[in-house]
Design a protein around this motif. Structure first.
Motif, PDB file in Angstrom:
ATOM      1  N   GLU A 216       0.834  -1.193   0.000  1.00  0.00           N
ATOM      2  CA  GLU A 216       0.000   0.000   0.000  1.00  0.00           C
ATOM      3  C   GLU A 216       0.875   1.252   0.000  1.00  0.00           C
TER       4      GLU A 216
ATOM      5  N   SER B  59      -5.384   6.611   2.011  1.00  0.00           N
ATOM      6  CA  SER B  59      -6.652   6.231   1.403  1.00  0.00           C
ATOM      7  C   SER B  59      -7.392   7.481   0.923  1.00  0.00           C
TER       8      SER B  59
ATOM      9  N   LYS C 272      -7.878   2.615  -1.852  1.00  0.00           N
ATOM     10  CA  LYS C 272      -6.482   2.451  -1.476  1.00  0.00           C
ATOM     11  C   LYS C 272      -5.652   2.152  -2.726  1.00  0.00           C
TER      12      LYS C 272
ATOM     13  N   LEU D 161      -2.133   0.562  -4.310  1.00  0.00           N
ATOM     14  CA  LEU D 161      -1.091  -0.412  -4.004  1.00  0.00           C
ATOM     15  C   LEU D 161      -0.235  -0.664  -5.238  1.00  0.00           C
TER      16      LEU D 161
END
Length: 213
Positions: free
Chosen positions: A94, A98, A114, A116
Protein backbone atom coordinates in the motif's frame (compact mmCIF):
# COMPACT_ATOMS: atom_id res chain seq x y z
CA UNK A 1 -20.27 3.88 -20.19
CA UNK A 2 -21.69 1.07 -22.33
CA UNK A 3 -23.31 -1.78 -20.46
CA UNK A 4 -24.56 -5.26 -21.31
CA UNK A 5 -27.51 -7.23 -19.97
CA UNK A 6 -26.72 -10.61 -18.49
CA UNK A 7 -27.78 -12.92 -15.70
CA UNK A 8 -25.93 -13.79 -12.53
CA UNK A 9 -24.58 -17.26 -13.18
CA UNK A 10 -21.07 -18.64 -13.21
CA UNK A 11 -21.27 -19.18 -16.95
CA UNK A 12 -21.89 -15.47 -17.45
CA UNK A 13 -18.56 -14.65 -15.80
CA UNK A 14 -16.85 -16.81 -18.41
CA UNK A 15 -18.63 -15.01 -21.26
CA UNK A 16 -17.96 -11.42 -20.21
CA UNK A 17 -14.33 -11.48 -19.11
CA UNK A 18 -13.55 -10.02 -22.51
CA UNK A 19 -15.99 -7.34 -23.64
CA UNK A 20 -17.09 -7.39 -27.30
CA UNK A 21 -15.47 -4.89 -29.70
CA UNK A 22 -16.87 -1.42 -29.18
CA UNK A 23 -17.84 -1.98 -25.55
CA UNK A 24 -15.96 -0.13 -22.82
CA UNK A 25 -16.36 -0.67 -19.08
CA UNK A 26 -15.39 2.66 -17.55
CA UNK A 27 -17.35 3.34 -14.34
CA UNK A 28 -16.59 6.13 -11.92
CA UNK A 29 -15.32 5.43 -8.42
CA UNK A 30 -18.78 6.19 -7.06
CA UNK A 31 -20.40 3.73 -9.49
CA UNK A 32 -17.93 1.01 -8.59
CA UNK A 33 -18.79 1.37 -4.91
CA UNK A 34 -22.54 1.98 -4.97
CA UNK A 35 -23.62 -0.07 -7.99
CA UNK A 36 -21.19 -2.99 -8.00
CA UNK A 37 -19.46 -3.36 -4.62
CA UNK A 38 -22.51 -2.63 -2.49
CA UNK A 39 -24.62 -5.11 -4.45
CA UNK A 40 -21.94 -7.76 -4.15
CA UNK A 41 -21.31 -7.27 -0.44
CA UNK A 42 -25.02 -7.10 0.39
CA UNK A 43 -25.85 -10.20 -1.68
CA UNK A 44 -28.17 -8.18 -3.87
CA UNK A 45 -28.70 -8.87 -7.61
CA UNK A 46 -26.52 -6.75 -9.86
CA UNK A 47 -27.29 -6.32 -13.54
CA UNK A 48 -25.14 -6.74 -15.46
CA UNK A 49 -23.29 -9.20 -13.25
CA UNK A 50 -19.97 -9.03 -15.07
CA UNK A 51 -17.26 -8.74 -12.40
CA UNK A 52 -15.92 -12.13 -11.20
CA UNK A 53 -14.53 -13.18 -7.81
CA UNK A 54 -10.81 -13.88 -7.50
CA UNK A 55 -8.50 -14.97 -4.72
CA UNK A 56 -5.95 -12.15 -4.58
CA UNK A 57 -3.24 -14.52 -3.34
CA UNK A 58 -3.58 -16.55 -6.56
CA UNK A 59 -4.01 -13.63 -8.94
CA UNK A 60 -0.67 -12.52 -10.35
CA UNK A 61 -1.24 -9.20 -12.17
CA UNK A 62 0.30 -10.40 -15.44
CA UNK A 63 -2.12 -13.36 -15.54
CA UNK A 64 -5.41 -11.52 -15.05
CA UNK A 65 -6.37 -11.43 -18.72
CA UNK A 66 -8.32 -14.70 -18.62
CA UNK A 67 -9.55 -14.35 -15.04
CA UNK A 68 -10.76 -10.80 -14.40
CA UNK A 69 -13.08 -8.54 -16.34
CA UNK A 70 -10.87 -6.85 -18.93
CA UNK A 71 -11.57 -3.43 -20.41
CA UNK A 72 -8.73 -1.73 -22.24
CA UNK A 73 -5.65 -2.05 -20.06
CA UNK A 74 -7.66 -2.39 -16.82
CA UNK A 75 -8.80 -5.49 -14.94
CA UNK A 76 -11.69 -5.64 -12.46
CA UNK A 77 -12.53 -8.31 -9.88
CA UNK A 78 -13.98 -8.83 -6.41
CA UNK A 79 -11.82 -10.23 -3.62
CA UNK A 80 -12.12 -11.00 0.07
CA UNK A 81 -10.43 -8.49 2.37
CA UNK A 82 -6.94 -9.56 3.46
CA UNK A 83 -4.56 -7.80 5.81
CA UNK A 84 -1.52 -9.12 3.94
CA UNK A 85 -1.92 -9.13 0.18
CA UNK A 86 0.65 -11.80 -0.63
CA UNK A 87 0.81 -13.85 -3.83
CA UNK A 88 2.90 -16.88 -4.80
CA UNK A 89 5.81 -14.76 -6.04
CA UNK A 90 5.25 -11.30 -4.60
CA UNK A 91 3.04 -8.95 -2.65
CA UNK A 92 0.98 -5.78 -2.94
CA UNK A 93 2.31 -2.82 -0.97
CA UNK A 94 0.00 0.00 0.00
CA UNK A 95 1.25 3.48 -0.89
CA UNK A 96 0.02 6.89 0.13
CA UNK A 97 -3.17 7.56 2.05
CA UNK A 98 -6.65 6.23 1.40
CA UNK A 99 -8.79 8.47 -0.81
CA UNK A 100 -12.38 9.31 0.07
CA UNK A 101 -15.07 8.54 -2.50
CA UNK A 102 -17.93 11.02 -2.34
CA UNK A 103 -21.46 10.71 -3.62
CA UNK A 104 -22.28 13.15 -6.40
CA UNK A 105 -25.89 13.49 -5.23
CA UNK A 106 -25.85 13.77 -1.42
CA UNK A 107 -22.23 14.93 -1.04
CA UNK A 108 -21.38 12.30 1.55
CA UNK A 109 -18.58 9.79 1.83
CA UNK A 110 -19.65 6.42 0.44
CA UNK A 111 -16.34 4.60 0.22
CA UNK A 112 -12.57 4.70 0.23
CA UNK A 113 -9.91 3.84 -2.33
CA UNK A 114 -6.48 2.45 -1.48
CA UNK A 115 -3.54 2.48 -3.90
CA UNK A 116 -1.09 -0.41 -4.00
CA UNK A 117 1.94 -1.39 -6.09
CA UNK A 118 2.97 -4.98 -6.83
CA UNK A 119 6.44 -6.10 -5.72
CA UNK A 120 8.23 -9.29 -6.76
CA UNK A 121 9.90 -11.26 -3.96
CA UNK A 122 9.42 -11.27 -0.22
CA UNK A 123 8.47 -8.25 1.84
CA UNK A 124 9.88 -5.81 2.64
CA UNK A 125 12.74 -6.25 0.16
CA UNK A 126 10.79 -6.97 -3.01
CA UNK A 127 11.39 -5.35 -6.38
CA UNK A 128 8.80 -2.76 -7.36
CA UNK A 129 6.96 -3.41 -10.63
CA UNK A 130 4.78 -1.22 -12.83
CA UNK A 131 1.56 -2.95 -11.75
CA UNK A 132 -0.85 -0.78 -9.77
CA UNK A 133 -4.01 -1.79 -7.93
CA UNK A 134 -6.81 0.43 -6.68
CA UNK A 135 -8.77 -1.28 -3.91
CA UNK A 136 -12.31 -0.03 -3.23
CA UNK A 137 -13.98 -0.32 0.18
CA UNK A 138 -17.49 0.57 1.32
CA UNK A 139 -17.45 3.31 3.91
CA UNK A 140 -18.45 1.98 7.33
CA UNK A 141 -19.92 5.32 8.39
CA UNK A 142 -22.09 5.74 5.32
CA UNK A 143 -25.81 6.07 6.04
CA UNK A 144 -26.93 6.66 2.49
CA UNK A 145 -28.42 3.22 2.00
CA UNK A 146 -29.19 1.93 5.50
CA UNK A 147 -30.72 4.24 8.06
CA UNK A 148 -31.12 2.22 11.24
CA UNK A 149 -28.17 1.66 13.56
CA UNK A 150 -28.79 -2.08 13.75
CA UNK A 151 -28.96 -2.32 9.96
CA UNK A 152 -25.73 -0.34 9.54
CA UNK A 153 -23.94 -2.61 12.03
CA UNK A 154 -25.14 -5.71 10.20
CA UNK A 155 -24.25 -4.28 6.79
CA UNK A 156 -20.76 -3.33 7.93
CA UNK A 157 -20.12 -6.89 9.01
CA UNK A 158 -20.95 -8.00 5.48
CA UNK A 159 -19.31 -5.09 3.65
CA UNK A 160 -16.01 -5.51 5.46
CA UNK A 161 -15.55 -8.93 3.83
CA UNK A 162 -15.42 -7.72 0.23
CA UNK A 163 -13.42 -5.25 -1.83
CA UNK A 164 -13.46 -4.39 -5.52
CA UNK A 165 -10.06 -4.28 -7.22
CA UNK A 166 -8.98 -2.44 -10.36
CA UNK A 167 -5.54 -3.44 -11.65
CA UNK A 168 -3.54 -1.91 -14.47
CA UNK A 169 0.04 -1.55 -15.64
CA UNK A 170 1.56 1.91 -15.72
CA UNK A 171 2.49 3.08 -19.20
CA UNK A 172 6.06 3.96 -20.13
CA UNK A 173 7.69 1.49 -17.74
CA UNK A 174 8.91 -2.08 -17.93
CA UNK A 175 7.84 -3.95 -14.78
CA UNK A 176 9.19 -1.06 -12.71
CA UNK A 177 12.80 -2.10 -13.41
CA UNK A 178 15.26 0.38 -14.86
CA UNK A 179 17.44 -1.33 -17.46
CA UNK A 180 19.63 1.69 -18.12
CA UNK A 181 23.33 1.41 -17.40
CA UNK A 182 24.84 2.89 -14.26
CA UNK A 183 26.68 5.46 -16.37
CA UNK A 184 23.40 6.89 -17.65
CA UNK A 185 22.22 9.42 -15.09
CA UNK A 186 19.24 10.53 -17.12
CA UNK A 187 17.18 7.47 -16.12
CA UNK A 188 15.68 7.29 -19.63
CA UNK A 189 15.67 4.37 -22.01
CA UNK A 190 15.59 4.40 -25.81
CA UNK A 191 12.78 2.49 -27.49
CA UNK A 192 13.48 0.04 -30.29
CA UNK A 193 12.04 2.57 -32.76
CA UNK A 194 14.41 5.29 -31.56
CA UNK A 195 17.33 2.90 -31.97
CA UNK A 196 16.31 2.20 -35.57
CA UNK A 197 16.13 5.92 -36.35
CA UNK A 198 19.53 6.50 -34.79
CA UNK A 199 21.05 3.65 -36.79
CA UNK A 200 19.56 5.11 -39.99
CA UNK A 201 21.09 8.51 -39.16
CA UNK A 202 24.50 6.86 -38.72
CA UNK A 203 24.16 5.08 -42.08
CA UNK A 204 23.18 8.30 -43.86
CA UNK A 205 26.11 10.11 -42.27
CA UNK A 206 28.56 7.43 -43.51
CA UNK A 207 27.07 7.63 -47.01
CA UNK A 208 27.43 11.42 -47.05
CA UNK A 209 31.08 11.20 -45.99
CA UNK A 210 31.88 8.62 -48.68
CA UNK A 211 30.28 10.80 -51.38
CA UNK A 212 32.27 13.85 -50.30
CA UNK A 213 35.50 11.84 -50.41
Amino acid sequence: MMMMTTTSTTADYESVKQLPPGFLFSPTDEELVLHFLYAKASLLPCHPNIIPDLDLSLAHPSQLNDKALSSGNQYYFFSKVKEKRITENGYWKEIGESEAILSSTVEKKVGTKKNLVFHIGEAPHGIETSWVMQEYHICRSSNIISTSRARRKHDHQIWSKWVLCKVYEKKGSVRGVNYCSDDDDSGTELSWLDEIYLSLDDDLEEISVSILD
